[in-house]
Design a protein around this motif. Structure first.
Motif, mmCIF file in Angstrom:
data_model
loop_
_atom_site.group_PDB
_atom_site.id
_atom_site.type_symbol
_atom_site.label_atom_id
_atom_site.label_comp_id
_atom_site.label_asym_id
_atom_site.label_seq_id
_atom_site.Cartn_x
_atom_site.Cartn_y
_atom_site.Cartn_z
ATOM 1 N N UNK A 4 40.238 38.119 51.610
ATOM 2 C CA UNK A 4 39.085 38.925 51.207
ATOM 3 C C UNK A 4 39.463 40.278 50.602
ATOM 4 N N UNK A 5 40.712 40.432 50.209
ATOM 5 C CA UNK A 5 41.141 41.694 49.593
ATOM 6 C C UNK A 5 41.155 41.536 48.073
ATOM 7 N N UNK A 6 40.836 42.594 47.362
ATOM 8 C CA UNK A 6 40.893 42.508 45.900
ATOM 9 C C UNK A 6 42.346 42.425 45.429
ATOM 10 N N UNK A 7 42.572 41.897 44.236
ATOM 11 C CA UNK A 7 43.943 41.850 43.705
ATOM 12 C C UNK A 7 44.503 43.264 43.542
ATOM 13 N N UNK A 8 45.795 43.376 43.612
ATOM 14 C CA UNK A 8 46.474 44.661 43.452
ATOM 15 C C UNK A 8 46.945 44.786 42.008
ATOM 16 N N UNK A 9 46.729 45.950 41.444
ATOM 17 C CA UNK A 9 47.183 46.231 40.086
ATOM 18 C C UNK A 9 48.117 47.430 40.158
ATOM 19 N N UNK A 10 49.268 47.300 39.542
ATOM 20 C CA UNK A 10 50.231 48.391 39.514
ATOM 21 C C UNK A 10 50.320 48.922 38.088
ATOM 22 N N UNK A 11 50.271 50.231 37.946
ATOM 23 C CA UNK A 11 50.368 50.867 36.635
ATOM 24 C C UNK A 11 51.634 51.710 36.591
#
Length: 61
Positions: free
Chosen positions: A23-30
Motif C-alpha cells: 500500500x505504499x506509493x512507488x519511490x522516485x529518485x531524482x
C-alpha cells in the motif's frame, strides 16, 4: 523494522521475515547537479543511474 527493496530479500538472514508492502506509493529518485559541473565521478553516477532506470523512464543521452 526496515524498508528495503524486494531485491534485498535474498540477503536476509533466516531469523528475519520479509513482508511485502503493497500500500505504499512507488519511490522516485531524482539526481540534480550544477550545470557547470565537470566531475567525472558524478558523470559516472548519472550514467549508471540512467542505465539502471526502467527503459521507459531512462533519459536519452
Amino acid at each position: 523494522m526496515a524498508l528495503v527493496p524486494a531485491s534485498a530479500r535474498t540477503w536476509l538472514w533466516h531469523e528475519h521475515a520479509a513482508v511485502p508492502l503493497t500500500d505504499a506509493p512507488p519511490v522516485v529518485t531524482h539526481l540534480a547537479w550544477p550545470p557547470h559541473s565537470r566531475s567525472r565521478p558524478l558523470a559516472a553516477l548519472v550514467r549508471t543511474a540512467a542505465r539502471l532506470a526502467a527503459p521507459d523512464t531512462a533519459p536519452t543521452p
